[in-house]
Scaffold this motif. Structure first.
Motif, PDB file in Angstrom:
ATOM      1  N   ARG A  70      40.724  25.116  76.477  1.00 38.00           N
ATOM      2  CA  ARG A  70      41.005  26.208  77.416  1.00 38.00           C
ATOM      3  C   ARG A  70      41.045  25.700  78.851  1.00 38.00           C
ATOM      4  NH1 ARG A  70      36.995  31.402  77.884  1.00 38.00           N
ATOM      5  NH2 ARG A  70      38.494  32.794  78.889  1.00 38.00           N
ATOM      6  N   PHE A  71      41.973  26.251  79.624  1.00 38.61           N
ATOM      7  CA  PHE A  71      42.006  25.959  81.051  1.00 38.61           C
ATOM      8  C   PHE A  71      42.507  27.174  81.816  1.00 38.61           C
ATOM      9  CE2 PHE A  71      46.091  24.476  79.448  1.00 38.61           C
ATOM     10  CZ  PHE A  71      47.004  24.971  80.370  1.00 38.61           C
ATOM     11  N   TRP A  72      42.224  27.184  83.110  1.00 41.35           N
ATOM     12  CA  TRP A  72      42.638  28.278  83.974  1.00 41.35           C
ATOM     13  C   TRP A  72      43.547  27.734  85.060  1.00 41.35           C
ATOM     14  CZ3 TRP A  72      37.722  27.671  82.127  1.00 41.35           C
ATOM     15  CH2 TRP A  72      37.185  28.706  81.397  1.00 41.35           C
ATOM     16  N   LEU A  73      44.477  28.575  85.476  1.00 47.72           N
ATOM     17  CA  LEU A  73      45.311  28.292  86.637  1.00 47.72           C
ATOM     18  C   LEU A  73      45.051  29.397  87.647  1.00 47.72           C
ATOM     19  CD1 LEU A  73      48.618  27.518  84.716  1.00 47.72           C
ATOM     20  CD2 LEU A  73      47.075  25.843  85.737  1.00 47.72           C
ATOM     21  N   HIS A  74      44.997  29.026  88.914  1.00 46.55           N
ATOM     22  CA  HIS A  74      44.759  30.012  89.970  1.00 46.55           C
ATOM     23  C   HIS A  74      45.985  30.071  90.873  1.00 46.55           C
ATOM     24  CE1 HIS A  74      40.721  28.786  88.634  1.00 46.55           C
ATOM     25  NE2 HIS A  74      40.502  30.070  88.729  1.00 46.55           N
TER      26      HIS A  74
END
Length: 131
Positions: A70-74
């Protein structure tokens, strides 16, 4: 003497060549920013009640396993919606790495230890063809 620890989180926009950054006093993105989660496409049934015992632990293990990679982008307020046609999708059905896909329909890898880097390469490639 007293010591006070102050935490500040720096968010940098993950859109293309954007250099915008902002500070937040919590781990939540600053007002106006958007967070894109690579497992947002997954749907899970509600977790069992606390009284469920062993089944509850199994459900938690499955959710944890599926979020591997899992990863997040802002995205800053200027770039909100820039990923509407290309959102990352990661999943893990029990392998060593995460499978990576894009909402545009591209299947990038069945198992990779570097899901974010692989998805960013895909997004940069499709972005360069549009521009």
């Amino acid at each position: 003497m007293s010591v006070e620890v102050l935490r500040t989180y720096r968010f940098q926009c993950d859109a293309g060549q954007c250099t915008v950054s902002d500070l937040s006093e919590s781990s939540e993105a600053p007002d106006g920013w958007t967070t894109v989660d690579s497992i947002a496409h997954q749907s899970h049934a509600p977790l069992p009640s606390v009284k469920a015992g062993r089944r509850r632990l199994s459900a938690l293990d499955v959710r944890s396993l599926r979020s591997h990679g899992r990863f997040w982008l802002h995205l800053c307020p200027t770039h909100v919606g820039v990923l509407d046609d290309h959102t990352p999708q990661t999943d893990n059905e029990g392998g060593q790495g995460a499978s990576v896909a894009c909402s545009c329909g591209a299947r990038l890898a069945w198992s990779t230890p570097t899901p974010k880097e692989l998805w960013v390469q895909h997004y940069e490639a499709v972005s360069s063809h549009r521009g």
